[in-house]
Design a protein around this motif. Structure first.
Motif, PDB file in Angstrom:
ATOM      1  N   ARG A 148       0.812  -1.219   0.000  1.00 11.88           N
ATOM      2  CA  ARG A 148       0.000   0.000   0.000  1.00 11.88           C
ATOM      3  C   ARG A 148       0.845   1.270   0.000  1.00 11.88           C
ATOM      4  N   TRP A 149       2.083   1.160   0.390  1.00 17.05           N
ATOM      5  CA  TRP A 149       2.938   2.321   0.559  1.00 17.05           C
ATOM      6  C   TRP A 149       3.532   2.785  -0.763  1.00 17.05           C
ATOM      7  N   LEU A 150       3.875   4.061  -0.816  1.00 14.47           N
ATOM      8  CA  LEU A 150       4.765   4.600  -1.843  1.00 14.47           C
ATOM      9  C   LEU A 150       5.876   5.332  -1.111  1.00 14.47           C
ATOM     10  N   LEU A 151       7.090   4.796  -1.203  1.00 19.75           N
ATOM     11  CA  LEU A 151       8.249   5.426  -0.586  1.00 19.75           C
ATOM     12  C   LEU A 151       8.880   6.371  -1.600  1.00 19.75           C
ATOM     13  N   THR A 152       9.247   7.563  -1.161  1.00 20.74           N
ATOM     14  CA  THR A 152       9.830   8.541  -2.068  1.00 20.74           C
ATOM     15  C   THR A 152      11.103   9.128  -1.469  1.00 20.74           C
ATOM     16  N   CYS A 153      12.011   9.492  -2.359  1.00 20.26           N
ATOM     17  CA  CYS A 153      13.248  10.148  -1.936  1.00 20.26           C
ATOM     18  C   CYS A 153      13.521  11.297  -2.898  1.00 20.26           C
ATOM     19  N   ASP A 154      13.173  12.493  -2.477  1.00 24.26           N
ATOM     20  CA  ASP A 154      13.284  13.670  -3.330  1.00 24.26           C
ATOM     21  C   ASP A 154      14.723  14.126  -3.535  1.00 24.26           C
ATOM     22  N   HIS A 155      15.589  13.789  -2.596  1.00 22.92           N
ATOM     23  CA  HIS A 155      16.979  14.276  -2.643  1.00 22.92           C
ATOM     24  C   HIS A 155      17.950  13.102  -2.556  1.00 22.92           C
ATOM     25  N   THR A 210      14.783  10.589  -7.020  1.00 22.57           N
ATOM     26  CA  THR A 210      15.386  11.463  -8.018  1.00 22.57           C
ATOM     27  C   THR A 210      16.791  10.967  -8.348  1.00 22.57           C
ATOM     28  N   ASP A 211      17.301  11.421  -9.485  1.00 24.45           N
ATOM     29  CA  ASP A 211      18.685  11.123  -9.853  1.00 24.45           C
ATOM     30  C   ASP A 211      19.397  12.391 -10.313  1.00 24.45           C
ATOM     31  N   PHE A 212      19.201  13.449  -9.538  1.00 24.11           N
ATOM     32  CA  PHE A 212      19.914  14.708  -9.780  1.00 24.11           C
ATOM     33  C   PHE A 212      20.003  15.458  -8.460  1.00 24.11           C
ATOM     34  N   ILE A 265      18.106  21.579  -9.382  1.00 20.61           N
ATOM     35  CA  ILE A 265      16.774  22.148  -9.172  1.00 20.61           C
ATOM     36  C   ILE A 265      16.140  21.303  -8.080  1.00 20.61           C
ATOM     37  N   ASP A 266      15.426  21.919  -7.172  1.00 21.71           N
ATOM     38  CA  ASP A 266      14.934  21.183  -6.005  1.00 21.71           C
ATOM     39  C   ASP A 266      13.549  20.614  -6.285  1.00 21.71           C
ATOM     40  N   PRO A 267      13.438  19.270  -6.365  1.00 23.33           N
ATOM     41  CA  PRO A 267      12.139  18.670  -6.651  1.00 23.33           C
ATOM     42  C   PRO A 267      11.167  18.741  -5.490  1.00 23.33           C
ATOM     43  N   ASN A 268      11.654  19.134  -4.324  1.00 30.34           N
ATOM     44  CA  ASN A 268      10.758  19.293  -3.174  1.00 30.34           C
ATOM     45  C   ASN A 268      10.361  20.752  -2.993  1.00 30.34           C
ATOM     46  N   GLU A 280       7.081  24.999  -8.351  1.00 31.82           N
ATOM     47  CA  GLU A 280       7.739  25.589  -9.513  1.00 31.82           C
ATOM     48  C   GLU A 280       7.984  27.087  -9.378  1.00 31.82           C
ATOM     49  N   HIS A 281       7.242  27.738  -8.517  1.00 26.80           N
ATOM     50  CA  HIS A 281       7.413  29.184  -8.361  1.00 26.80           C
ATOM     51  C   HIS A 281       8.079  29.554  -7.036  1.00 26.80           C
ATOM     52  N   ASP A 282       8.585  28.568  -6.335  1.00 29.16           N
ATOM     53  CA  ASP A 282       9.266  28.816  -5.067  1.00 29.16           C
ATOM     54  C   ASP A 282      10.593  29.534  -5.329  1.00 29.16           C
ATOM     55  N   PRO A 283      10.897  30.601  -4.595  1.00 27.38           N
ATOM     56  CA  PRO A 283      12.156  31.322  -4.834  1.00 27.38           C
ATOM     57  C   PRO A 283      13.402  30.504  -4.525  1.00 27.38           C
ATOM     58  N   THR A 284      13.250  29.396  -3.793  1.00 29.75           N
ATOM     59  CA  THR A 284      14.410  28.549  -3.491  1.00 29.75           C
ATOM     60  C   THR A 284      14.487  27.343  -4.429  1.00 29.75           C
ATOM     61  N   LEU A 285      13.777  27.373  -5.534  1.00 25.48           N
ATOM     62  CA  LEU A 285      13.767  26.258  -6.482  1.00 25.48           C
ATOM     63  C   LEU A 285      15.169  25.979  -7.023  1.00 25.48           C
ATOM     64  N   VAL A 286      15.883  27.023  -7.388  1.00 28.94           N
ATOM     65  CA  VAL A 286      17.285  26.908  -7.819  1.00 28.94           C
ATOM     66  C   VAL A 286      18.104  27.785  -6.885  1.00 28.94           C
ATOM     67  N   MET A 287      18.822  27.128  -6.000  1.00 30.12           N
ATOM     68  CA  MET A 287      19.538  27.853  -4.952  1.00 30.12           C
ATOM     69  C   MET A 287      20.820  28.487  -5.486  1.00 30.12           C
TER      70      MET A 287
END
Length: 257
Positions: free
Chosen positions: A17-24, A72-74, A79-82, A85-92
């Protein structure tokens, strides 16, 4: 494993039932950015580039729960997948005191290019897997550095983050705090076991992955933060996954959610 330039899916056929995710999950900088962001390897090996140990924990948890995972594999510095799209910290451009050289002049055209190449494909795949069953429970795995520059050492071994949907996180925090096994593991390290409730970060970031794929759809969810020095090795990643898996499963069963 199903690979893609921006993500990997493991165990998509698993029935859990689970979906495990790793954004970073990784610190990889794609070839289209010349394989680096103008930073030395010592910086790319730091928490600013990825969540140390989180990938291994995610994969091991997914296996223990017989459920799929997506990672993710980047590097989040690409670019921060967490982030929305309009977050000012999207590309640090500056992170924990380090200037990200090749992000300094990233304009809207370059940000859109990175969105199309990495951020959007990951989220499209994430949503597709999340929608595979109506009762999915999303469990995002992250890690946090033990101490930021010029800050006191963080006291938590694990943090549970949530926004306004606390159906699962409130009983899970209680179960973690009551765990004699986890308390014993902390004692073995010479520490007092400490579970953070929306620590070391606040659990609600509008537009982030949990907001987008769980909260907007009413899906059960939890975001787990593990202290990175506890999960640096493959053995430790396996150990923490095996410590957490039964608590996650039992809490879900006992709540009847």
């Amino acid at each position: 494993m199903t690979p893609h330039p921006s993500y990997n899916i493991i165990g998509e056929e698993r029935p859990g039932r689970w979906l495990l995710t790793c954004d970073h999950a990784t610190n990889r900088v794609p070839d289209c950015l010349d394989g680096d962001l103008g930073l030395p390897a010592s910086d790319m090996d730091r928490h600013i580039a990825y969540d140390i140990g989180a990938q291994g924990v995610t994969r091991a948890l997914a296996q223990a729960l017989d459920s799929p995972c997506i990672e993710t594999d980047f590097s989040r510095l690409v670019i921060d997948p967490n982030r929305g799209e309009h977050d000012p910290t999207l590309v640090m451009k500056l992170y924990d005191g380090t200037i990200i050289q090749k992000n300094r002049h990233a304009d809207p055209v370059e940000i859109t290019r990175r969105l199309d190449a990495f951020h959007r494909p990951y989220h499209e795949a994430y949503e597709r897997i999340a929608a595979r069953r109506e009762d999915v429970v999303i469990c995002a795995v992250h890690s946090f550095t033990p101490q930021l520059k010029d800050r006191p050492r963080r006291p938590w071994q694990i943090g549970i983050l949530s926004a306004y949907d606390k159906r699962f996180t409130t009983p899970l925090i209680a179960a973690l705090r009551a765990s004699e096994t986890l308390a014993g593991e902390a004692a073995r390290l010479g520490e007092r076991f400490c579970v953070g409730d929306n620590e070391p970060y606040d659990g609600h970031l509008p537009g982030d992955a949990i907001d987008r794929h769980a909260l907007h759809h009413g899906r059960l969810n939890v975001l787990i933060e593990l202290r990175s020095d506890l999960i640096e090795t493959e053995d430790d990643q396996e150990k923490w996954a095996n410590l957490l898996a039964p608590i996650l499963s039992e809490t879900l069963t006992e709540t009847g959610l």
